[in-house]
Design a protein around this motif. Structure first.
Motif, PDB file in Angstrom:
ATOM      1  N   ILE A  12       1.110   6.956  -1.499  1.00  0.00           N
ATOM      2  CA  ILE A  12       0.614   7.035  -0.120  1.00  0.00           C
ATOM      3  C   ILE A  12       0.922   5.704   0.548  1.00  0.00           C
ATOM      4  O   ILE A  12       0.461   4.654   0.088  1.00  0.00           O
ATOM      5  CB  ILE A  12      -0.912   7.308  -0.075  1.00  0.00           C
ATOM      6  N   LYS A  13       1.717   5.753   1.595  1.00  0.00           N
ATOM      7  CA  LYS A  13       2.052   4.508   2.302  1.00  0.00           C
ATOM      8  C   LYS A  13       0.981   4.217   3.337  1.00  0.00           C
ATOM      9  O   LYS A  13       0.771   5.004   4.259  1.00  0.00           O
ATOM     10  CB  LYS A  13       3.414   4.640   2.979  1.00  0.00           C
ATOM     11  N   VAL A  14       0.320   3.088   3.155  1.00  0.00           N
ATOM     12  CA  VAL A  14      -0.776   2.720   4.056  1.00  0.00           C
ATOM     13  C   VAL A  14      -0.263   1.605   4.973  1.00  0.00           C
ATOM     14  O   VAL A  14       0.177   0.561   4.484  1.00  0.00           O
ATOM     15  CB  VAL A  14      -1.994   2.201   3.239  1.00  0.00           C
ATOM     16  N   HIS A  23       3.842  -1.995   4.982  1.00  0.00           N
ATOM     17  CA  HIS A  23       2.885  -1.067   4.377  1.00  0.00           C
ATOM     18  C   HIS A  23       2.553  -1.465   2.943  1.00  0.00           C
ATOM     19  O   HIS A  23       3.282  -2.206   2.297  1.00  0.00           O
ATOM     20  CB  HIS A  23       3.410   0.375   4.418  1.00  0.00           C
ATOM     21  N   ASN A  25       1.657   0.302  -0.780  1.00  0.00           N
ATOM     22  CA  ASN A  25       1.738   1.572  -1.497  1.00  0.00           C
ATOM     23  C   ASN A  25       0.471   1.763  -2.320  1.00  0.00           C
ATOM     24  O   ASN A  25       0.174   0.979  -3.214  1.00  0.00           O
ATOM     25  CB  ASN A  25       2.931   1.574  -2.455  1.00  0.00           C
ATOM     26  N   SER A  26      -0.246   2.832  -1.978  1.00  0.00           N
ATOM     27  CA  SER A  26      -1.379   3.239  -2.801  1.00  0.00           C
ATOM     28  C   SER A  26      -0.859   4.359  -3.694  1.00  0.00           C
ATOM     29  O   SER A  26      -0.038   5.163  -3.239  1.00  0.00           O
ATOM     30  CB  SER A  26      -2.438   3.849  -1.886  1.00  0.00           C
ATOM     31  N   THR A  40      -5.681  -0.204  -2.250  1.00  0.00           N
ATOM     32  CA  THR A  40      -6.173   0.471  -1.038  1.00  0.00           C
ATOM     33  C   THR A  40      -5.411   0.072   0.230  1.00  0.00           C
ATOM     34  O   THR A  40      -4.538   0.807   0.669  1.00  0.00           O
ATOM     35  CB  THR A  40      -7.681   0.238  -0.846  1.00  0.00           C
ATOM     36  N   GLY A  41      -5.679  -1.098   0.788  1.00  0.00           N
ATOM     37  CA  GLY A  41      -5.027  -1.496   2.041  1.00  0.00           C
ATOM     38  C   GLY A  41      -5.916  -2.475   2.763  1.00  0.00           C
ATOM     39  O   GLY A  41      -7.012  -2.792   2.314  1.00  0.00           O
ATOM     40  N   ALA A  47      -5.745   2.033   8.983  1.00  0.00           N
ATOM     41  CA  ALA A  47      -5.282   2.048   7.586  1.00  0.00           C
ATOM     42  C   ALA A  47      -6.146   3.019   6.784  1.00  0.00           C
ATOM     43  O   ALA A  47      -5.635   3.811   5.971  1.00  0.00           O
ATOM     44  CB  ALA A  47      -5.357   0.649   6.993  1.00  0.00           C
ATOM     45  N   SER A  50      -5.306   6.602   7.669  1.00  0.00           N
ATOM     46  CA  SER A  50      -4.026   7.006   7.106  1.00  0.00           C
ATOM     47  C   SER A  50      -4.157   7.273   5.593  1.00  0.00           C
ATOM     48  O   SER A  50      -3.623   8.255   5.073  1.00  0.00           O
ATOM     49  CB  SER A  50      -3.019   5.908   7.414  1.00  0.00           C
ATOM     50  N   LEU A  51      -4.909   6.419   4.902  1.00  0.00           N
ATOM     51  CA  LEU A  51      -5.102   6.617   3.463  1.00  0.00           C
ATOM     52  C   LEU A  51      -5.911   7.897   3.198  1.00  0.00           C
ATOM     53  O   LEU A  51      -5.571   8.680   2.294  1.00  0.00           O
ATOM     54  CB  LEU A  51      -5.791   5.381   2.863  1.00  0.00           C
ATOM     55  N   CYS A  52      -6.941   8.132   4.001  1.00  0.00           N
ATOM     56  CA  CYS A  52      -7.760   9.340   3.821  1.00  0.00           C
ATOM     57  C   CYS A  52      -6.932  10.596   4.084  1.00  0.00           C
ATOM     58  O   CYS A  52      -7.044  11.591   3.365  1.00  0.00           O
ATOM     59  CB  CYS A  52      -8.970   9.324   4.759  1.00  0.00           C
TER      60      CYS A  52
END
Ligand SMILES: [Zn+2]
Ligand SMILES: [Zn+2]
Length: 333
Positions: A12-14, A23, A25-26, A40-41, A47, A50-52
């Motif tokens: 997941i690109k945060v 970004h 990477n998660s 996380t980020g 951010a 976007s992660l959620c």
């Protein structure tokens, strides 16, 4: 943006607002029983959203995430922890034990920590605009809650420990250098290395020293030796894109540090100097025309890198450290 890079492993690109890194990477690794997020980020609402969104697309409700593992305690990796804690009290956090301890120092004895960094920066020739202004420009000071959470709640990881998620069995590899308790995760049957900021495909990981009694560049070079031995097909890094051929990348990184050490030795031959003066003369791969154009945070990072290189040279007997009026000078031995 998410991508299933291996079965049940999602990248997941945060976005990292206001950062040249673009970004983080998660990585989400999931099974029937658990869902583990690696890194996380930065603590920005966009951010977190976007992660959620990425987690939901990968089939995990953010509030049902069971565990967050941090490759290291830099704020672009740990910043969103307080927001996850808000939506899920019982979420398990884990990070290498050295960084649990550092988080404790940062959150409990913050004044002492700040003061010792200030003294270290001043001793190495930094002007007070940098040494005494850390709170203004250092992103770690913007999210103290993340360090409080890690200090009280994080499970301390050990080198060699195994972390099983579904069919995957990741081994924790302690790879100090970029940070004192940095870890990578290695999955030997799939030959996957989750590398955090230890190995990045084009950016040279930042190796810097801001406190006495550490030798981060020596640590980093030994950590490279450790990861070079691994049988790896795919590296999942903390920034930039997924890559292969990790040994070639390690060779380039070793070469980079060798060149920088040589550059510093050549500069030392022209006379002794503080680390800050040297940092202003070293060639940095950045888009600023002159040292004066460097923002304070970039100057701070460059100074930390220079100290790490000088320290290694001193340990090898190639540079000499002297002190006068609480200022440290380096010269040739
Ligand atoms: Zn980092
Ligand atoms: Zn990072």
């Amino acid at each position: 943006m998410i991508k299933e890079v291996f079965p049940n492993i999602f990248q997941i690109k945060v976005p990292l607002p206001h950062s040249p890194l673009e970004h983080l990477n998660s990585y989400l690794i999931k099974s029937e029983e658990k869902s583990l997020l690696v890194d996380t980020g930065l603590n920005f609402p966009q951010a977190f959203q976007s992660l959620c969104r990425g987690l939901s697309e990968a089939g995990v409700k953010p509030e049902e995430l069971t565990e967050i593992l941090l490759t290291h305690f830099h704020v672009d990796h740990v910043g969103l922890i307080p927001r996850f804690k808000e939506i899920s009290k019982d979420i398990k956090l884990s990070i290498h034990h050295v960084e649990v301890e550092l988080s404790r120092i940062m959150s409990k004895k913050f004044e002492d920590y700040n003061e010792s960094m200030e003294n270290f920066l001043k001793a190495n020739g930094a002007p007070s605009s940098i040494a005494t202004n850390l709170q203004r420009f250092h992103p770690a000071f913007f999210t103290p809650q993340a360090y409080q959470e890690l200090a009280v709640a994080a499970f301390p990881l050990e080198d060699g420990q195994e972390i099983a998620v579904g069919d995957y069995n990741f081994q924790v590899l302690w790879t100090p250098g970029h940070s004192p308790g940095h870890i990578c995760l290695y999955e030997s049957s799939s030959k996957i290395l989750i590398s955090g900021d230890h190995l990045l495909p084009t950016i040279t990981p930042h190796i810097a020293q801001f406190v006495e009694n550490m030798d981060p560049l020596t640590d980093y070079l030994s950590s490279l030796e450790k990861t070079e031995k691994l049988d790896v097909e795919v590296v999942l890094p903390g920034h930039e894109e997924i890559f292969a051929n990790h040994r070639e990348r390690i060779r380039q990184l070793k070469e980079h540090h060798k060149r920088r050490l040589m550059e510093i030795i050549i500069r030392l031959r022209t006379g002794s100097s503080t680390a800050y003066m040297l940092a202003s003369k070293v060639h940095w791969n950045v888009n600023y025309k002159s040292w004066d154009e460097f923002p304070p945070f970039q100057k701070y990072l460059a100074l930390g890198e220079t100290v790490a290189h000088l320290n290694l040279l001193e340990q090898k007997g190639l540079a000499k450290r002297t002190e006068a009026d609480q200022i440290v000078f380096y010269g040739i031995n």
